[in-house]
Design a protein around this motif. Structure first.
Motif, PDB file in Angstrom:
ATOM      1  N   GLY A  44      15.261 -30.108  -1.905  1.00 17.02           N
ATOM      2  CA  GLY A  44      16.628 -29.576  -1.561  1.00 17.02           C
ATOM      3  C   GLY A  44      16.205 -28.082  -0.611  1.00 17.02           C
ATOM      4  N   TRP A  45      15.340 -27.160  -1.362  1.00 22.10           N
ATOM      5  CA  TRP A  45      15.002 -25.863  -0.688  1.00 22.10           C
ATOM      6  C   TRP A  45      14.371 -25.934   0.717  1.00 22.10           C
ATOM      7  CZ3 TRP A  45       9.987 -24.490   0.009  1.00 22.10           C
ATOM      8  CH2 TRP A  45       8.962 -24.994  -0.825  1.00 22.10           C
TER       9      TRP A  45
ATOM     10  N   PHE B  60      15.203 -22.324  -7.133  1.00 26.79           N
ATOM     11  CA  PHE B  60      14.571 -23.544  -7.053  1.00 26.79           C
ATOM     12  C   PHE B  60      13.067 -23.504  -6.824  1.00 26.79           C
ATOM     13  CE2 PHE B  60      18.754 -24.662  -5.321  1.00 26.79           C
ATOM     14  CZ  PHE B  60      19.205 -25.078  -6.645  1.00 26.79           C
ATOM     15  N   ILE B  61      12.709 -22.505  -5.885  1.00 27.73           N
ATOM     16  CA  ILE B  61      11.517 -22.318  -5.911  1.00 27.73           C
ATOM     17  C   ILE B  61      10.801 -21.599  -7.043  1.00 27.73           C
ATOM     18  CG2 ILE B  61       9.494 -20.988  -4.426  1.00 27.73           C
ATOM     19  CD1 ILE B  61      11.614 -21.154  -2.225  1.00 27.73           C
ATOM     20  N   GLU B  62      11.336 -20.682  -7.595  1.00 23.60           N
ATOM     21  CA  GLU B  62      10.736 -19.905  -9.117  1.00 23.60           C
ATOM     22  C   GLU B  62      10.535 -21.305 -10.056  1.00 23.60           C
ATOM     23  OE1 GLU B  62      11.951 -16.391 -11.813  1.00 23.60           O
ATOM     24  OE2 GLU B  62      13.545 -17.621 -10.604  1.00 23.60           O
ATOM     25  N   LYS B  63      11.425 -22.028 -10.297  1.00 23.98           N
ATOM     26  CA  LYS B  63      11.320 -23.067 -11.032  1.00 23.98           C
ATOM     27  C   LYS B  63      10.230 -23.932 -10.774  1.00 23.98           C
ATOM     28  CE  LYS B  63      15.993 -23.148 -12.891  1.00 23.98           C
ATOM     29  NZ  LYS B  63      17.235 -23.539 -12.888  1.00 23.98           N
ATOM     30  N   LYS B  64      10.044 -24.625  -9.535  1.00 28.11           N
ATOM     31  CA  LYS B  64       8.879 -25.279  -9.172  1.00 28.11           C
ATOM     32  C   LYS B  64       7.638 -24.900  -9.364  1.00 28.11           C
ATOM     33  CE  LYS B  64       7.140 -27.741  -5.078  1.00 28.11           C
ATOM     34  NZ  LYS B  64       6.922 -29.235  -5.780  1.00 28.11           N
ATOM     35  N   TYR B  65       7.562 -23.692  -9.098  1.00 30.19           N
ATOM     36  CA  TYR B  65       6.242 -23.158  -9.108  1.00 30.19           C
ATOM     37  C   TYR B  65       5.987 -22.046 -10.075  1.00 30.19           C
ATOM     38  CZ  TYR B  65       5.582 -24.646  -4.347  1.00 30.19           C
ATOM     39  OH  TYR B  65       5.317 -25.476  -3.259  1.00 30.19           O
ATOM     40  N   GLN B  66       7.028 -22.229 -11.266  1.00 27.34           N
ATOM     41  CA  GLN B  66       6.816 -21.389 -12.436  1.00 27.34           C
ATOM     42  C   GLN B  66       6.336 -19.881 -12.117  1.00 27.34           C
ATOM     43  OE1 GLN B  66       7.741 -22.698 -15.565  1.00 27.34           O
ATOM     44  NE2 GLN B  66       8.534 -24.073 -14.261  1.00 27.34           N
ATOM     45  N   LEU B  67       6.937 -19.234 -11.348  1.00 31.05           N
ATOM     46  CA  LEU B  67       6.703 -17.794 -10.842  1.00 31.05           C
ATOM     47  C   LEU B  67       6.919 -16.880 -11.906  1.00 31.05           C
ATOM     48  CD1 LEU B  67       7.992 -18.207  -7.215  1.00 31.05           C
ATOM     49  CD2 LEU B  67       5.721 -18.717  -8.136  1.00 31.05           C
ATOM     50  N   SER B  68       5.925 -15.614 -11.916  1.00 34.23           N
ATOM     51  CA  SER B  68       6.480 -14.532 -12.505  1.00 34.23           C
ATOM     52  C   SER B  68       7.454 -13.631 -11.630  1.00 34.23           C
ATOM     53  CB  SER B  68       5.098 -13.781 -12.945  1.00 34.23           C
ATOM     54  OG  SER B  68       4.638 -13.485 -11.719  1.00 34.23           O
TER      55      SER B  68
ATOM     56  N   ILE C 144      24.325 -19.416   6.531  1.00 37.30           N
ATOM     57  CA  ILE C 144      23.211 -20.213   5.765  1.00 37.30           C
ATOM     58  C   ILE C 144      23.892 -20.270   3.992  1.00 37.30           C
ATOM     59  CG2 ILE C 144      22.175 -17.795   5.041  1.00 37.30           C
ATOM     60  CD1 ILE C 144      20.581 -21.488   5.355  1.00 37.30           C
ATOM     61  N   TYR C 145      24.716 -19.262   3.739  1.00 38.93           N
ATOM     62  CA  TYR C 145      25.071 -19.421   2.216  1.00 38.93           C
ATOM     63  C   TYR C 145      26.032 -20.877   2.378  1.00 38.93           C
ATOM     64  CZ  TYR C 145      24.343 -14.689   1.217  1.00 38.93           C
ATOM     65  OH  TYR C 145      23.694 -13.503   0.726  1.00 38.93           O
ATOM     66  N   PHE C 146      26.854 -21.075   3.338  1.00 34.91           N
ATOM     67  CA  PHE C 146      27.542 -22.615   3.374  1.00 34.91           C
ATOM     68  C   PHE C 146      26.378 -23.742   3.385  1.00 34.91           C
ATOM     69  CE2 PHE C 146      31.397 -20.243   4.891  1.00 34.91           C
ATOM     70  CZ  PHE C 146      32.354 -20.960   3.890  1.00 34.91           C
ATOM     71  N   VAL C 147      25.568 -23.236   3.975  1.00 33.32           N
ATOM     72  CA  VAL C 147      24.516 -24.567   4.328  1.00 33.32           C
ATOM     73  C   VAL C 147      23.734 -24.567   2.932  1.00 33.32           C
ATOM     74  CG1 VAL C 147      22.284 -25.268   5.440  1.00 33.32           C
ATOM     75  CG2 VAL C 147      24.238 -24.239   6.950  1.00 33.32           C
ATOM     76  N   ASN C 148      23.238 -23.591   2.443  1.00 31.68           N
ATOM     77  CA  ASN C 148      22.724 -23.979   1.093  1.00 31.68           C
ATOM     78  C   ASN C 148      23.461 -24.451   0.092  1.00 31.68           C
ATOM     79  OD1 ASN C 148      20.554 -22.425   2.138  1.00 31.68           O
ATOM     80  ND2 ASN C 148      20.832 -20.221   1.029  1.00 31.68           N
ATOM     81  N   ALA C 149      24.756 -24.051   0.024  1.00 31.49           N
ATOM     82  CA  ALA C 149      25.909 -24.763  -1.021  1.00 31.49           C
ATOM     83  C   ALA C 149      25.718 -25.994  -0.775  1.00 31.49           C
ATOM     84  CB  ALA C 149      26.830 -23.854  -1.102  1.00 31.49           C
ATOM     85  N   LEU C 150      25.839 -26.350   0.439  1.00 32.49           N
ATOM     86  CA  LEU C 150      26.183 -27.641   0.937  1.00 32.49           C
ATOM     87  C   LEU C 150      24.899 -28.646   0.489  1.00 32.49           C
ATOM     88  CD1 LEU C 150      27.829 -29.972   2.474  1.00 32.49           C
ATOM     89  CD2 LEU C 150      26.640 -29.166   4.451  1.00 32.49           C
ATOM     90  N   ILE C 151      23.741 -28.278   0.967  1.00 33.37           N
ATOM     91  CA  ILE C 151      22.428 -28.998   0.540  1.00 33.37           C
ATOM     92  C   ILE C 151      22.393 -28.957  -0.940  1.00 33.37           C
ATOM     93  CG2 ILE C 151      19.953 -28.771   0.634  1.00 33.37           C
ATOM     94  CD1 ILE C 151      20.349 -27.451   3.692  1.00 33.37           C
ATOM     95  N   ALA C 152      22.471 -27.975  -1.741  1.00 34.12           N
ATOM     96  CA  ALA C 152      22.420 -27.870  -3.185  1.00 34.12           C
ATOM     97  C   ALA C 152      23.066 -28.851  -3.799  1.00 34.12           C
ATOM     98  CB  ALA C 152      22.586 -26.404  -3.616  1.00 34.12           C
ATOM     99  N   GLY C 153      24.327 -29.229  -3.256  1.00 32.97           N
ATOM    100  CA  GLY C 153      25.293 -30.226  -4.027  1.00 32.97           C
ATOM    101  C   GLY C 153      25.170 -31.645  -3.634  1.00 32.97           C
TER     102      GLY C 153
ATOM    103  N   VAL D   2      18.423 -17.057   3.765  1.00 34.48           N
ATOM    104  CA  VAL D   2      18.324 -18.441   3.366  1.00 34.48           C
ATOM    105  C   VAL D   2      17.440 -18.324   2.004  1.00 34.48           C
ATOM    106  CG1 VAL D   2      15.997 -18.434   4.721  1.00 34.48           C
ATOM    107  CG2 VAL D   2      17.191 -20.646   3.993  1.00 34.48           C
ATOM    108  N   ILE D   3      16.710 -17.581   1.605  1.00 35.97           N
ATOM    109  CA  ILE D   3      16.136 -17.252   0.406  1.00 35.97           C
ATOM    110  C   ILE D   3      16.925 -17.093  -0.820  1.00 35.97           C
ATOM    111  CG2 ILE D   3      15.912 -14.769   0.587  1.00 35.97           C
ATOM    112  CD1 ILE D   3      12.827 -17.210  -0.576  1.00 35.97           C
ATOM    113  N   ALA D   4      18.181 -16.462  -0.436  1.00 33.77           N
ATOM    114  CA  ALA D   4      19.069 -16.403  -1.681  1.00 33.77           C
ATOM    115  C   ALA D   4      19.394 -17.897  -2.210  1.00 33.77           C
ATOM    116  CB  ALA D   4      20.355 -15.844  -1.117  1.00 33.77           C
ATOM    117  N   GLY D   5      19.542 -18.831  -1.412  1.00 34.21           N
ATOM    118  CA  GLY D   5      19.913 -19.887  -2.339  1.00 34.21           C
ATOM    119  C   GLY D   5      18.606 -20.703  -2.715  1.00 34.21           C
ATOM    120  N   ALA D   6      17.553 -20.256  -2.223  1.00 33.09           N
ATOM    121  CA  ALA D   6      16.201 -21.118  -2.378  1.00 33.09           C
ATOM    122  C   ALA D   6      15.527 -20.590  -3.443  1.00 33.09           C
ATOM    123  CB  ALA D   6      15.476 -21.352  -1.159  1.00 33.09           C
TER     124      ALA D   6
END
Length: 446
Positions: free
Chosen positions: A169-170, A34-42, A149-158, A27-31
């Motif tokens: 979304g994540w 987005f998490i990286e951008k939300k929290y500005q991660l190194s 979960i790849y399908f679910v991630n793509a569906l939610i992201a869209g 599940v982390i692959a699709g998320a």
């Protein structure tokens, strides 16, 4: 109902544990983007967020063996399903990164437990002539969970725009795991306990009834072999460092490590980010990631078909050799900056194909087979602990390696480990095709 129908029914239920394993790890692959951008991660923090669940996996692997030896395989599998459900709900409503990490670790504990007990349960209930195929169905569950979960991630992201995915979304991607968790809990009520565990508890009548269901005419022979095995009194972890069983432990640990340091979870966790690096946009990268999951599923089906015909060792050698070649080619493509078109995608799909017929399913097959009944739970805990430790190291270091040495050299590191896997299997891993668990146990006695 025929004996094979019972066997496949019980195997498919246990394989749902594999589906949750694949679903929750991938599940982390699709998320992660987005998490990286939300929290500005190194890069280091991105690696930690992607891999923190693996701390839980190591904890789950450490405790699953002794807990299942004490309370039974079925009860502790139920505990793993509960951990999955708690993790999914917790992350969906997590107010910050620290809560996210905590609930990912809880989910990781469930994954660690399932990664040991699902294949162990199947190995202890399966007839010898189809045991490799049945344990490989557990791996099919894993890759089915990854693809789902790849399908679910793509569906939610869209559903909405990128801003919504970064904020909300994540969370839905993780929360969706509640559904398969509840399904697994329900299904566990219809399967029996492991007959070999029941025999360990001197519950021979119950064990005999289950063996009769799954082995038919061979039930009495299996029961006698289990009696002889349990009378050997090999019951402590200290026995694993004695001559004979020490060899089994080394094989289990090193095969577990090599199955992961060859880079598979880099693809599973970071596939969309890798495809974005080739110039594809986020939506195209997610669709290519679904293709990766589809190939993984298809080739695992092929492994299931041939594992009891060709044997474990031959498939492991074919897979490790093919992975080495593919990783060399992927690294070369990035090195020469030939990243447009479909070269990278083709190389990754071939790499996944070779992994899915070899180290993917067969690591769990071999590790589930090679240890004696009296110590199988705790011995598998040791081996699978090292598997998860390896996954953690690879997942944590991948973003940092990309930043430090670049994509090409990173993939070439995994190529070197694939070559080492080939040499190790060729020199050290015995063939266990067609042998009963008790016959395999006798291989280590000196």
């Amino acid at each position: 109902m025929s004996t094979q129908k019972f066997v496949y029914q019980y195997t498919l239920v246990a394989a749902v544990g594999g589906l949750l394993f694949g679903y929750d790890t991938a599940v982390i692959a699709g998320a992660i983007g987005f998490i990286e951008k939300k929290y500005q991660l190194s890069p280091a923090m991105t690696g930690w967020l992607a891999s923190c669940a693996l701390v839980g996996c190591m904890i789950g692997a450490m405790v699953a063996g002794w807990m299942s030896d004490r309370f039974g395989r079925k009860k502790i599998l139920m505990l793993s399903a509960i951990a999955f459900a708690v993790s999914s709900l917790g992350i969906m409503f997590a107010p910050g990164m620290s809560y996210f990490v905590f609930f990912r670790i809880v989910g990781g504990i469930g994954i660690g437990i399932a990664s040991i007990l699902s294949p162990m349960y199947i190995s202890e209930i399966a007839p010898p002539n189809i045991r490799g195929r049945l344990i490989s169905i557990y791996q099919l569950g894993i890759v089915a969970g990854i693809l789902l979960i790849y399908f679910v991630n793509a569906l939610i992201a869209g559903l909405y725009d990128e801003a919504w995915n970064i904020e909300t979304g994540w969370r839905w991607m993780f929360g969706s795991g509640l559904i398969p968790s509840v399904i697994f809990m329900i299904f566990l009520f219809i399967v029996p306990e492991s007959p070999r565990w029941l025999a360990q508890q001197n519950r021979w009548k119950e064990a005999g009834d289950i063996l009769q269901k799954v082995n038919g005419d061979r039930a009495a022979e299996e029961t006698q072999a289990i009696r002889e095995s349990l009378s050997a009194k090999q019951g402590s972890l200290r026995d694993l460092i004695k001559p004979g069983l020490r060899t089994a432990l080394i094989i289990g640990v090193l095969l577990s490590i090599l199955s992961q340091v060859t880079g598979i979870n880099v693809i599973m966790y970071y596939a969309p980010e890798i495809f974005k690096a080739t110039g594809d946009g986020a939506s195209s990268a997610l669709l290519q990631t679904i293709l990766v999951g589809g190939i993984n599923l298809l080739m695992t089906v092929i492994a299931i078909k041939y594992v009891d015909k060709l044997g474990r060792k031959k498939l492991l050698l074919i897979g490790a050799a093919g992975m080495s070649i593919c990783l060399a080619a992927i690294g070369f493509a990035f090195h020469q900056q030939h990243t447009t078109g479909y070269w990278i995608l083709a190389g990754i799909l071939l790499y996944i194909s070779f992994f899915a017929i070899s180290l993917g399913p067969l690591t769990f097959v071999v590790v589930s087979e090679i240890f004696p009944t009296n110590i199988r739970g705790r011995a598998m805990s040791v081996a699978i602990f090292f598997l998860w430790l390896s996954v953690y190291i690879v997942s944590q270091t991948f973003p940092m390696l990309l930043n430090a040495i670049g994509t090409a050299y990173t993939f070439w590191i995994y190529m070197i480990f694939s070559i080492l896997a080939f040499v190790f299997v060729w020199r050290s891993v015995p063939e266990t095709k067609g042998k009963t668990l008790e016959e395999i146990e006798n291989m280590w006695r000196v």
